[in-house]
Design a protein around this motif. Structure first.
Motif, mmCIF file in Angstrom:
data_model
loop_
_atom_site.group_PDB
_atom_site.id
_atom_site.type_symbol
_atom_site.label_atom_id
_atom_site.label_comp_id
_atom_site.label_asym_id
_atom_site.label_seq_id
_atom_site.Cartn_x
_atom_site.Cartn_y
_atom_site.Cartn_z
ATOM 1 N N TRP A 232 0.833 -1.212 0.000
ATOM 2 C CA TRP A 232 0.000 0.000 0.000
ATOM 3 C C TRP A 232 0.862 1.254 0.000
ATOM 4 O O TRP A 232 0.495 2.268 -0.616
ATOM 5 C CB TRP A 232 -0.930 0.007 1.214
ATOM 6 N N LEU A 233 2.001 1.221 0.680
ATOM 7 C CA LEU A 233 2.914 2.375 0.650
ATOM 8 C C LEU A 233 3.408 2.633 -0.772
ATOM 9 O O LEU A 233 3.461 3.780 -1.239
ATOM 10 C CB LEU A 233 4.101 2.137 1.588
ATOM 11 N N THR A 234 3.770 1.543 -1.473
ATOM 12 C CA THR A 234 4.226 1.679 -2.857
ATOM 13 C C THR A 234 3.104 2.194 -3.749
ATOM 14 O O THR A 234 3.313 3.070 -4.597
ATOM 15 C CB THR A 234 4.732 0.326 -3.387
ATOM 16 N N LEU A 235 1.901 1.648 -3.569
ATOM 17 C CA LEU A 235 0.765 2.060 -4.393
ATOM 18 C C LEU A 235 0.450 3.544 -4.195
ATOM 19 O O LEU A 235 0.187 4.263 -5.152
ATOM 20 C CB LEU A 235 -0.460 1.216 -4.058
ATOM 21 N N ARG A 236 0.475 3.995 -2.945
ATOM 22 C CA ARG A 236 0.191 5.418 -2.705
ATOM 23 C C ARG A 236 1.258 6.304 -3.325
ATOM 24 O O ARG A 236 0.945 7.324 -3.949
ATOM 25 C CB ARG A 236 0.096 5.688 -1.196
ATOM 26 N N LYS A 237 2.502 5.898 -3.179
ATOM 27 C CA LYS A 237 3.598 6.705 -3.715
ATOM 28 C C LYS A 237 3.544 6.790 -5.224
ATOM 29 O O LYS A 237 3.785 7.854 -5.813
ATOM 30 C CB LYS A 237 4.931 6.089 -3.270
#
Length: 308
Positions: free
Chosen positions: A238-243
């Motif tokens: 999710w951190l990667t997706l948001r970034k």
């Protein structure tokens, strides 16, 4: 072992995704158990008229494409991610050229990414498809769009990633799970889920499929539940997706709200879904394609599926 035609198709796919000869050789070895020399690969590329130094895409065309990406969620990408997107869209360009163009067009963004330092926690999984991590993502939920995803703990492969009007209906999440099991002709040894009611059907299905697993991980031991903060692999995703994607849509919808064009009503949420839901799903899948190919080389390759 792949037949000659299938081998050429795989080489062409990896070449078109922007991988170097060394990376293509590693992919063939790890994913297809094929060992060929670099010279053999070069001859095959020549016979298929695939060249990196001939017929390069005009730099102005590459710059225009990158500039277009910078006006959307692409402004969150680093040069490696942008390089793979260029190749996936049919452009022949070097990684260094993409880096220089991105530095020229988005110097501020490059500097911000350079200052970001992540300290990763240690994670261990026994192998591919040993644990699937399932979770919902609610950052866009105030605007009527809910996301649900599943990640293989060992290879970091995305099993599914769907944007829809809800991610709290257990029947919807169960449908995602059963579609994945059907496509892969098998289920994982374990699933890791949160303790919400949206996962009750998935847990029941996993229990049933692993009821006669014949090992210590069968039946009730095949489902791990706990707080969302402990679901490490999917939380990292999710951190990667948001970034790389979601922050663009958050900024856009916050702008609509700030300008008075979004009143948090059911009608406004329905309009957001009608106008943007498909675009968000397509943008996600485009990014996922790049990330999966990237992990095949620089992460752990996905080797196979346990058929129970």
């Amino acid at each position: 072992m792949l037949e000659n035609m299938d081998l050429r198709d795989q080489i062409k796919k990896y070449f078109s995704s922007g991988f170097s000869n060394r990376e293509i050789l590693q992919l063939l070895k790890e994913c297809h158990e094929i060992n060929i020399s670099n010279r053999s690969l070069e001859r095959m590329l020549q016979r298929m008229n695939l060249y990196r130094r001939i017929n390069k895409t005009d730099e102005l065309g590459v710059a225009n494409y990158i500039q277009q990406q910078l006006s959307t969620s692409g402004k969150l990408h680093g040069y490696r991610w942008m390089y793979h997107k260029c190749w996936m869209n049919g452009m022949i360009v070097s990684r260094e050229t993409v880096r220089l163009i991105l530095r020229h067009l988005d110097a501020e963004g490059v500097d911000l990414r350079a200052r970001n330092r992540l300290r990763r926690q240690t994670y261990f999984s026994r192998g591919p498809n040993f644990v699937w991590h399932i979770d919902g993502y609610d950052k866009l939920k105030p605007y009527g769009i809910a996301i649900n995803g599943c990640v293989d703990g060992f290879s970091r492969q995305l099993i599914w990633l769907h944007a829809y009007s809800t991610n709290s209906d257990p029947r919807v999440i169960a449908g995602y799970y059963m579609n994945a099991v059907s496509e892969r002709q098998g289920c994982p040894h374990k699933i890791r889920i949160d303790m919400g009611t949206e996962n009750i059907h998935v847990a029941d299905m996993q229990h049933f499929l692993r009821l006669h697993g014949g090992d210590s991980q069968g039946a009730d031991q095949s489902v791990i539940s706990g707080p969302s903060t402990g679901n490490q692999r999917i939380e990292q995703w999710w951190l990667t997706l948001r970034k790389e994607c979601i922050q663009f849509w958050l900024d856009l919808f916050d702008c609509l709200k700030g300008d008075g064009n979004f009143a948090d009503s059911d009608l406004d949420k329905s309009l957001i879904q009608f106008c943007f839901l498909n675009s968000i799903q397509v943008r996600q899948q485009c990014g996922v394609g790049s990330l999966m190919l990237f992990f095949l080389v620089f992460g752990n390759p996905c080797l196979g599926l346990p058929i129970l």
